[in-house]
Scaffold this active site. Structure first.
Site, PDB file in Angstrom:
ATOM      1  N   GLU A 158      71.397  63.122 154.927  1.00  0.00           N
ATOM      2  CA  GLU A 158      70.439  64.048 155.534  1.00  0.00           C
ATOM      3  C   GLU A 158      71.161  65.186 156.263  1.00  0.00           C
ATOM      4  O   GLU A 158      70.689  66.334 156.264  1.00  0.00           O
ATOM      5  CB  GLU A 158      69.515  63.299 156.499  1.00  0.00           C
ATOM      6  CG  GLU A 158      68.689  62.201 155.849  1.00  0.00           C
ATOM      7  CD  GLU A 158      67.865  62.711 154.670  1.00  0.00           C
ATOM      8  OE1 GLU A 158      67.243  63.777 154.801  1.00  0.00           O
ATOM      9  OE2 GLU A 158      67.859  62.035 153.629  1.00  0.00           O
ATOM     10  N   TRP A 180      71.859  67.572 153.657  1.00  0.00           N
ATOM     11  CA  TRP A 180      70.725  68.462 153.340  1.00  0.00           C
ATOM     12  C   TRP A 180      70.686  69.645 154.303  1.00  0.00           C
ATOM     13  O   TRP A 180      70.351  70.776 153.919  1.00  0.00           O
ATOM     14  CB  TRP A 180      69.402  67.689 153.401  1.00  0.00           C
ATOM     15  CG  TRP A 180      69.068  66.975 152.125  1.00  0.00           C
ATOM     16  CD1 TRP A 180      69.239  65.645 151.859  1.00  0.00           C
ATOM     17  CD2 TRP A 180      68.519  67.558 150.937  1.00  0.00           C
ATOM     18  NE1 TRP A 180      68.832  65.370 150.572  1.00  0.00           N
ATOM     19  CE2 TRP A 180      68.377  66.515 149.981  1.00  0.00           C
ATOM     20  CE3 TRP A 180      68.132  68.842 150.580  1.00  0.00           C
ATOM     21  CZ2 TRP A 180      67.872  66.727 148.713  1.00  0.00           C
ATOM     22  CZ3 TRP A 180      67.622  69.062 149.312  1.00  0.00           C
ATOM     23  CH2 TRP A 180      67.492  68.023 148.389  1.00  0.00           C
ATOM     24  N   TRP A 227      47.630  82.884 144.504  1.00  0.00           N
ATOM     25  CA  TRP A 227      47.249  82.231 145.749  1.00  0.00           C
ATOM     26  C   TRP A 227      45.854  82.649 146.207  1.00  0.00           C
ATOM     27  O   TRP A 227      45.389  83.731 145.880  1.00  0.00           O
ATOM     28  CB  TRP A 227      48.257  82.582 146.857  1.00  0.00           C
ATOM     29  CG  TRP A 227      49.670  82.185 146.562  1.00  0.00           C
ATOM     30  CD1 TRP A 227      50.702  83.014 146.254  1.00  0.00           C
ATOM     31  CD2 TRP A 227      50.201  80.860 146.533  1.00  0.00           C
ATOM     32  NE1 TRP A 227      51.854  82.294 146.053  1.00  0.00           N
ATOM     33  CE2 TRP A 227      51.575  80.957 146.214  1.00  0.00           C
ATOM     34  CE3 TRP A 227      49.655  79.588 146.759  1.00  0.00           C
ATOM     35  CZ2 TRP A 227      52.409  79.860 146.110  1.00  0.00           C
ATOM     36  CZ3 TRP A 227      50.486  78.487 146.652  1.00  0.00           C
ATOM     37  CH2 TRP A 227      51.843  78.622 146.335  1.00  0.00           C
ATOM     38  N   ASN A 281      59.312  63.862 158.645  1.00  0.00           N
ATOM     39  CA  ASN A 281      59.669  64.643 157.458  1.00  0.00           C
ATOM     40  C   ASN A 281      58.757  64.370 156.270  1.00  0.00           C
ATOM     41  O   ASN A 281      58.371  65.294 155.541  1.00  0.00           O
ATOM     42  CB  ASN A 281      61.120  64.371 157.055  1.00  0.00           C
ATOM     43  CG  ASN A 281      61.552  65.245 155.890  1.00  0.00           C
ATOM     44  OD1 ASN A 281      61.485  66.461 155.964  1.00  0.00           O
ATOM     45  ND2 ASN A 281      61.970  64.622 154.802  1.00  0.00           N
ATOM     46  N   TRP A 325      52.538  79.587 150.637  1.00  0.00           N
ATOM     47  CA  TRP A 325      53.472  78.773 151.405  1.00  0.00           C
ATOM     48  C   TRP A 325      54.022  79.517 152.620  1.00  0.00           C
ATOM     49  O   TRP A 325      54.368  78.903 153.626  1.00  0.00           O
ATOM     50  CB  TRP A 325      54.629  78.315 150.512  1.00  0.00           C
ATOM     51  CG  TRP A 325      55.441  79.442 149.922  1.00  0.00           C
ATOM     52  CD1 TRP A 325      55.172  80.142 148.792  1.00  0.00           C
ATOM     53  CD2 TRP A 325      56.652  79.997 150.452  1.00  0.00           C
ATOM     54  NE1 TRP A 325      56.137  81.100 148.574  1.00  0.00           N
ATOM     55  CE2 TRP A 325      57.065  81.026 149.573  1.00  0.00           C
ATOM     56  CE3 TRP A 325      57.439  79.725 151.570  1.00  0.00           C
ATOM     57  CZ2 TRP A 325      58.213  81.782 149.785  1.00  0.00           C
ATOM     58  CZ3 TRP A 325      58.588  80.476 151.776  1.00  0.00           C
ATOM     59  CH2 TRP A 325      58.969  81.490 150.893  1.00  0.00           C
ATOM     60  N   TRP A 367      59.928  74.451 152.642  1.00  0.00           N
ATOM     61  CA  TRP A 367      58.805  75.125 151.979  1.00  0.00           C
ATOM     62  C   TRP A 367      59.158  75.535 150.567  1.00  0.00           C
ATOM     63  O   TRP A 367      58.299  75.511 149.673  1.00  0.00           O
ATOM     64  CB  TRP A 367      58.309  76.295 152.838  1.00  0.00           C
ATOM     65  CG  TRP A 367      57.531  75.780 153.996  1.00  0.00           C
ATOM     66  CD1 TRP A 367      57.981  75.574 155.265  1.00  0.00           C
ATOM     67  CD2 TRP A 367      56.168  75.348 153.985  1.00  0.00           C
ATOM     68  NE1 TRP A 367      56.977  75.040 156.057  1.00  0.00           N
ATOM     69  CE2 TRP A 367      55.860  74.899 155.298  1.00  0.00           C
ATOM     70  CE3 TRP A 367      55.172  75.296 153.003  1.00  0.00           C
ATOM     71  CZ2 TRP A 367      54.602  74.401 155.644  1.00  0.00           C
ATOM     72  CZ3 TRP A 367      53.916  74.802 153.350  1.00  0.00           C
ATOM     73  CH2 TRP A 367      53.643  74.361 154.643  1.00  0.00           C
TER      74      TRP A 367
END
Length: 379
Positions: free
Chosen positions: A269, A272, A300, A335, A353, A376
Site C-alpha cells: 500500500e 501504491w 456524463w 478505502n 468523476w 478517481w
C-alpha cells in the site's frame, strides 16, 4: 560566526527524518524554521477545509516541538518567494533549505523560487523527504514511466533499501533576533462552521500522534491486515494516511519501523502511494483529465440534486450513505468504501468523476493530490 539558514516547511511537519532541517542544523549557525501560508500558489488545488483543519493542529504541535529544542516557528502569509526574500533580508540568511513537493503547481513554484534565490546569491537547496524514490528515477525498460502498478512496484523493490531515517535534532540554534511572525490563529485555517468536532474525536495530528498511530497499528491491526483491510466494519487499516500526507511520518520511517513490514501487504500500500506520485509527476493533467483518453468524451449527466444527495449521504443506498456520513463526521473513509461511493457516483449516477474528486478534496483530512487523483482515475 556561521551563517543563518532558513528552513521552509510545508507538508514536512516533523523534526525526525527531516532532511532540510537536518542539513540546516549540520551547516552550523542559527536556524529559522518558517511556514508560509500561500494557498493560491497551489491553485487550482489549494487545500480544502478538512486539510486546513489538520494543518492548523499539526502546526500547533510542531511549534511546541520546536520550542522544546530551543527554537520556534515563524509564520508568514503571502507569496513564498517574497516572504523568503524578506526573511533572508531580516535575518541575514545566506541559505534556504526545504523539502520537495511533487504536485505540478508546487514543482513549478519551487523551480522559480530556487532560481530566484540563487540569482540573489543565496544558497537554495531542496531535499526528498516524502517518497522512497524520486518519481523521475523509476522508468520501465523503454525509459518511460510506468502506467501499471505491479511492474512499477516490482521495479522499486529491486532498488537499494531506503537509507536510515535521520534523528531529530536535540537542540536548534536560534538567531540573535527572531523575525516578526503571525500567530497560527491569524491564518484562519480552522472551519468557521461547526464541523470539526468529529475530527477531534478520532484524530491526533502531529508527529507524536503519528508515532502513536504506528504503535497502535503494529500492536493491533497489522497482524490481520491482509484480510481485515478489506472490511469497513472493523478497524483493520493503519489510518496513517493523513500523517504521511502532512509529513508527520516519512515513508523511510515506515520502511524501517519494523522488519516484518518489508514484504507485507501494508508495504504494498505504501507502494501504491509511490505509484500515485509517479503518475502525477509524469502525467500532470490527470487531476482534471482522464489518463485513458477514451473517457474524455463520455456522456456524463449534470444532476445537482443527485450530487447533493450523494454528498450528504441521503441516496437511500445504506453503504454509500454510511460512507459519506462517516466522511463528513470524521474527515476519513475506509478505502474500500471510497471505491464503493466513487463507483456509485460515476457508474450509477453518471456524474463526472471530477465532482467526486473535488468533494473528497475538501472533506478528507488525508486529501493528497496524487492519491486522490489515482483513486478517481481508477474508478
Amino acid at each position: 560566526m556561521s551563517e543563518t539558514t532558513l528552513v521552509w516547511l510545508r507538508i514536512d511537519l516533523r523534526l525526525a527524518d527531516n532532511p532540510a532541517l537536518h542539513a540546516a542544523v549540520k551547516a552550523g549557525g542559527a536556524v529559522v524554521p518558517v511556514f508560509i501560508w500561500s494557498p493560491e500558489e497551489e491553485s487550482p488545488w489549494s487545500p480544502g477545509g478538512a486539510s486546513n483543519w489538520w494543518l492548523h493542529q499539526s502546526l500547533v504541535a510542531l511549534e511546541s516541538q520546536l520550542r522544546a529544542v530551543g527554537s520556534r516557528l515563524v509564520v508568514r502569509r503571502g507569496a513564498a518567494l517574497v516572504e523568503l526574500r524578506q526573511l533572508a533580508n531580516e535575518t541575514g540568511a545566506k541559505r534556504v533549505f526545504w523539502n520537495r513537493r511533487y504536485e505540478p503547481a508546487c514543482i513549478a513554484s519551487d523551480k522559480s523560487v530556487k532560481e530566484a534565490l540563487r540569482a540573489d546569491g543565496i544558497e537554495a537547496e531542496s531535499f526528498n523527504a516524502a517518497l522512497l524514490h524520486e518519481p523521475w528515477t523509476i522508468q520501465n525498460q523503454s525509459g518511460k514511466p510506468f502506467q501499471v502498478f505491479t511492474p512499477f512496484w516490482r521495479h522499486c523493490l529491486t532498488k537499494p533499501d531506503p537509507s536510515e531515517p535521520l534523528p531529530a535534532p536535540k537542540q536548534i540554534a536560534s538567531p540573535l533576533r527572531w523575525p516578526k511572525s503571525l500567530t497560527l490563529a491569524e491564518l484562519g485555517l480552522e472551519p468557521t462552521i461547526k464541523w470539526a468536532e468529529g475530527f477531534r474525536e478520532v484524530w491526533q495530528p502531529g508527529e507524536a500522534g503519528a508515532r502513536e498511530a504506528v504503535k497502535t497499528f503494529l500492536s493491533g491491526a497489522f497482524d490481520d491486515y491482509t484480510e481485515q483491510r478489506n472490511r469497513p466494519d472493523i478497524g483493520g487499516t493503519s489510518r496513517l494516511s493523513p500523517h504521511l500526507h502532512f509529513g508527520e511520518l516519512s515513508p523511510r520511517q515506515v520502511w524501517h519501523a519494523a522488519p516484518k513490514w518489508r514484504s507485507s501487504q501494508f508495504m504494498t500500500e505504501i507502494g501504491w502511494r509511490e505509484f500515485a506520485h509517479h503518475l502525477l509527476h509524469h502525467f500532470p493533467d490527470t487531476p482534471e483529465r482522464p489518463l485513458r483518453e477514451t473517457f474524455a468524451k463520455f456522456p456524463w449527466r449534470r444532476d445537482a440534486k443527485a450530487l447533493r444527495a450523494w454528498q450528504r449521504g441521503v441516496t437511500g443506498y445504506p453503504i454509500v450513505d454510511a460512507g459519506m456520513r462517516e466522511l463528513w463526521h470524521t474527515g476519513w473513509m475506509h478505502n474500500r468504501v471510497r471505491m464503493v461511493v466513487g463507483s456509485f457516483l460515476v457508474k450509477h449516477l453518471l456524474i463526472p468523476w471530477q465532482e467526486g474528486a473535488e468533494w473528497f478534496w475538501d472533506t478528507l483530512v488525508d486529501a493528497d493530490l496524487a492519491n486522490n487523483t489515482l483513486g478517481w482515475q481508477w474508478i
